[in-house]
Design a protein around this motif. Structure first.
Motif, PDB file in Angstrom:
ATOM      1  N   ALA A  58       0.833  -1.205   0.000  1.00  0.00           N
ATOM      2  CA  ALA A  58       0.000   0.000   0.000  1.00  0.00           C
ATOM      3  C   ALA A  58       0.866   1.252   0.000  1.00  0.00           C
ATOM      4  O   ALA A  58       0.608   2.199  -0.756  1.00  0.00           O
ATOM      5  N   TYR A  59       1.899   1.277   0.829  1.00  0.00           N
ATOM      6  CA  TYR A  59       2.794   2.440   0.860  1.00  0.00           C
ATOM      7  C   TYR A  59       3.526   2.603  -0.464  1.00  0.00           C
ATOM      8  O   TYR A  59       3.557   3.699  -1.040  1.00  0.00           O
ATOM      9  N   CYS A  60       4.124   1.534  -0.950  1.00  0.00           N
ATOM     10  CA  CYS A  60       4.913   1.626  -2.176  1.00  0.00           C
ATOM     11  C   CYS A  60       4.062   2.062  -3.365  1.00  0.00           C
ATOM     12  O   CYS A  60       4.545   2.777  -4.247  1.00  0.00           O
ATOM     13  N   ALA A  61       2.807   1.671  -3.392  1.00  0.00           N
ATOM     14  CA  ALA A  61       1.908   2.080  -4.480  1.00  0.00           C
ATOM     15  C   ALA A  61       1.672   3.583  -4.481  1.00  0.00           C
ATOM     16  O   ALA A  61       1.324   4.152  -5.512  1.00  0.00           O
ATOM     17  N   THR A  62       1.875   4.239  -3.352  1.00  0.00           N
ATOM     18  CA  THR A  62       1.724   5.708  -3.313  1.00  0.00           C
ATOM     19  C   THR A  62       2.920   6.410  -3.940  1.00  0.00           C
ATOM     20  O   THR A  62       2.848   7.604  -4.243  1.00  0.00           O
ATOM     21  N   LEU A  63       4.010   5.682  -4.128  1.00  0.00           N
ATOM     22  CA  LEU A  63       5.241   6.279  -4.654  1.00  0.00           C
ATOM     23  C   LEU A  63       5.360   6.191  -6.166  1.00  0.00           C
ATOM     24  O   LEU A  63       6.116   6.944  -6.770  1.00  0.00           O
ATOM     25  N   GLY A  64       4.651   5.251  -6.756  1.00  0.00           N
ATOM     26  CA  GLY A  64       4.746   5.030  -8.194  1.00  0.00           C
ATOM     27  C   GLY A  64       4.108   3.718  -8.554  1.00  0.00           C
ATOM     28  O   GLY A  64       3.358   3.130  -7.775  1.00  0.00           O
ATOM     29  N   GLU A  65       4.434   3.243  -9.731  1.00  0.00           N
ATOM     30  CA  GLU A  65       3.892   1.966 -10.192  1.00  0.00           C
ATOM     31  C   GLU A  65       4.717   0.835  -9.585  1.00  0.00           C
ATOM     32  O   GLU A  65       5.947   0.842  -9.659  1.00  0.00           O
ATOM     33  N   ILE A  66       4.036  -0.130  -8.973  1.00  0.00           N
ATOM     34  CA  ILE A  66       4.748  -1.270  -8.394  1.00  0.00           C
ATOM     35  C   ILE A  66       4.552  -2.495  -9.290  1.00  0.00           C
ATOM     36  O   ILE A  66       3.487  -2.691  -9.866  1.00  0.00           O
ATOM     37  N   TYR A  67       5.609  -3.296  -9.402  1.00  0.00           N
ATOM     38  CA  TYR A  67       5.536  -4.506 -10.222  1.00  0.00           C
ATOM     39  C   TYR A  67       6.625  -5.476  -9.804  1.00  0.00           C
ATOM     40  O   TYR A  67       7.410  -5.172  -8.910  1.00  0.00           O
ATOM     41  N   ASP A  68       6.674  -6.624 -10.456  1.00  0.00           N
ATOM     42  CA  ASP A  68       7.572  -7.726 -10.080  1.00  0.00           C
ATOM     43  C   ASP A  68       7.459  -8.006  -8.582  1.00  0.00           C
ATOM     44  O   ASP A  68       8.453  -8.154  -7.875  1.00  0.00           O
ATOM     45  N   ILE A  69       6.228  -8.091  -8.112  1.00  0.00           N
ATOM     46  CA  ILE A  69       5.948  -8.305  -6.693  1.00  0.00           C
ATOM     47  C   ILE A  69       6.090  -9.788  -6.364  1.00  0.00           C
ATOM     48  O   ILE A  69       5.491 -10.633  -7.022  1.00  0.00           O
ATOM     49  N   VAL A  70       6.888 -10.072  -5.350  1.00  0.00           N
ATOM     50  CA  VAL A  70       7.071 -11.438  -4.873  1.00  0.00           C
ATOM     51  C   VAL A  70       6.910 -11.409  -3.355  1.00  0.00           C
ATOM     52  O   VAL A  70       7.600 -10.661  -2.672  1.00  0.00           O
ATOM     53  N   ILE A  71       5.982 -12.213  -2.864  1.00  0.00           N
ATOM     54  CA  ILE A  71       5.805 -12.363  -1.419  1.00  0.00           C
ATOM     55  C   ILE A  71       5.881 -13.854  -1.128  1.00  0.00           C
ATOM     56  O   ILE A  71       5.040 -14.622  -1.601  1.00  0.00           O
ATOM     57  N   GLU A  72       6.902 -14.246  -0.388  1.00  0.00           N
ATOM     58  CA  GLU A  72       7.099 -15.652  -0.078  1.00  0.00           C
ATOM     59  C   GLU A  72       6.929 -15.878   1.426  1.00  0.00           C
ATOM     60  O   GLU A  72       7.415 -15.090   2.238  1.00  0.00           O
ATOM     61  N   ASP A  73       6.256 -16.955   1.758  1.00  0.00           N
ATOM     62  CA  ASP A  73       6.022 -17.328   3.143  1.00  0.00           C
ATOM     63  C   ASP A  73       7.217 -18.159   3.617  1.00  0.00           C
ATOM     64  O   ASP A  73       7.333 -19.343   3.306  1.00  0.00           O
ATOM     65  N   MET A  74       8.115 -17.525   4.341  1.00  0.00           N
ATOM     66  CA  MET A  74       9.340 -18.197   4.761  1.00  0.00           C
ATOM     67  C   MET A  74       9.080 -19.273   5.814  1.00  0.00           C
ATOM     68  O   MET A  74       9.857 -20.216   5.935  1.00  0.00           O
ATOM     69  N   ASP A  75       7.989 -19.163   6.566  1.00  0.00           N
ATOM     70  CA  ASP A  75       7.624 -20.197   7.521  1.00  0.00           C
ATOM     71  C   ASP A  75       7.297 -21.498   6.790  1.00  0.00           C
ATOM     72  O   ASP A  75       7.769 -22.567   7.163  1.00  0.00           O
ATOM     73  N   ARG A  76       6.511 -21.382   5.727  1.00  0.00           N
ATOM     74  CA  ARG A  76       6.183 -22.577   4.932  1.00  0.00           C
ATOM     75  C   ARG A  76       7.446 -23.159   4.310  1.00  0.00           C
ATOM     76  O   ARG A  76       7.637 -24.377   4.295  1.00  0.00           O
ATOM     77  N   GLN A  77       8.308 -22.305   3.801  1.00  0.00           N
ATOM     78  CA  GLN A  77       9.541 -22.775   3.190  1.00  0.00           C
ATOM     79  C   GLN A  77      10.404 -23.515   4.203  1.00  0.00           C
ATOM     80  O   GLN A  77      10.996 -24.557   3.897  1.00  0.00           O
ATOM     81  N   ALA A  78      10.465 -23.017   5.438  1.00  0.00           N
ATOM     82  CA  ALA A  78      11.269 -23.647   6.492  1.00  0.00           C
ATOM     83  C   ALA A  78      10.717 -25.031   6.843  1.00  0.00           C
ATOM     84  O   ALA A  78      11.475 -25.906   7.285  1.00  0.00           O
ATOM     85  N   ARG A  79       9.422 -25.245   6.600  1.00  0.00           N
ATOM     86  CA  ARG A  79       8.809 -26.553   6.859  1.00  0.00           C
ATOM     87  C   ARG A  79       8.852 -27.462   5.643  1.00  0.00           C
ATOM     88  O   ARG A  79       8.240 -28.514   5.623  1.00  0.00           O
ATOM     89  N   GLY A  80       9.555 -27.027   4.573  1.00  0.00           N
ATOM     90  CA  GLY A  80       9.696 -27.848   3.382  1.00  0.00           C
ATOM     91  C   GLY A  80       8.542 -27.759   2.413  1.00  0.00           C
ATOM     92  O   GLY A  80       8.431 -28.573   1.508  1.00  0.00           O
ATOM     93  N   LEU A  81       7.684 -26.755   2.613  1.00  0.00           N
ATOM     94  CA  LEU A  81       6.530 -26.567   1.735  1.00  0.00           C
ATOM     95  C   LEU A  81       6.811 -25.425   0.768  1.00  0.00           C
ATOM     96  O   LEU A  81       7.719 -24.617   0.978  1.00  0.00           O
ATOM     97  N   GLN A  82       6.003 -25.324  -0.272  1.00  0.00           N
ATOM     98  CA  GLN A  82       6.148 -24.204  -1.196  1.00  0.00           C
ATOM     99  C   GLN A  82       5.724 -22.921  -0.500  1.00  0.00           C
ATOM    100  O   GLN A  82       4.676 -22.857   0.121  1.00  0.00           O
ATOM    101  N   GLY A  83       6.562 -21.894  -0.615  1.00  0.00           N
ATOM    102  CA  GLY A  83       6.288 -20.631   0.064  1.00  0.00           C
ATOM    103  C   GLY A  83       5.523 -19.699  -0.764  1.00  0.00           C
ATOM    104  O   GLY A  83       5.074 -18.673  -0.393  1.00  0.00           O
TER     105      GLY A  83
END
Length: 83
Positions: A58-83
């Motif tokens: 939300a904050y970054c969208a106020t600064l300009g156009e946002i893209y190439d967004i990646v949000i990974e769940d590191m907890d899932r990754q630590a448990r061997g699941l897809q993040g």
């Protein structure tokens, strides 16, 4: 054990962007770690670990156009699941 769950990465394209101002805003307004803010006045790359990636977006969208967004769940990754 992870302190913050989501690895949040994105690009911001805009005008008169300031690495220093964005970095300072993150430190003052968001809880998280591993903050990287790099780029120039027209393109900034953000990398940040947080529990509230939607606030970052939300904050970054106020600064300009946002893209190439990646949000990974590191907890899932630590448990061997897809993040």
């Amino acid at each position: 054990m992870l302190t913050y769950r989501y690895d949040t990465q994105l690009l911001i394209e805009g005008n008169n962007l300031s690495e220093d101002a964005i970095h300072a805003y993150f430190q003052e307004h968001f809880e998280g770690d591993c903050l990287l803010v790099v780029g120039d006045e027209e393109l900034i790359k953000i990398h940040f670990h947080t529990d509230a990636p939607w606030l970052v977006l939300a904050y970054c969208a106020t600064l300009g156009e946002i893209y190439d967004i990646v949000i990974e769940d590191m907890d899932r990754q630590a448990r061997g699941l897809q993040g």
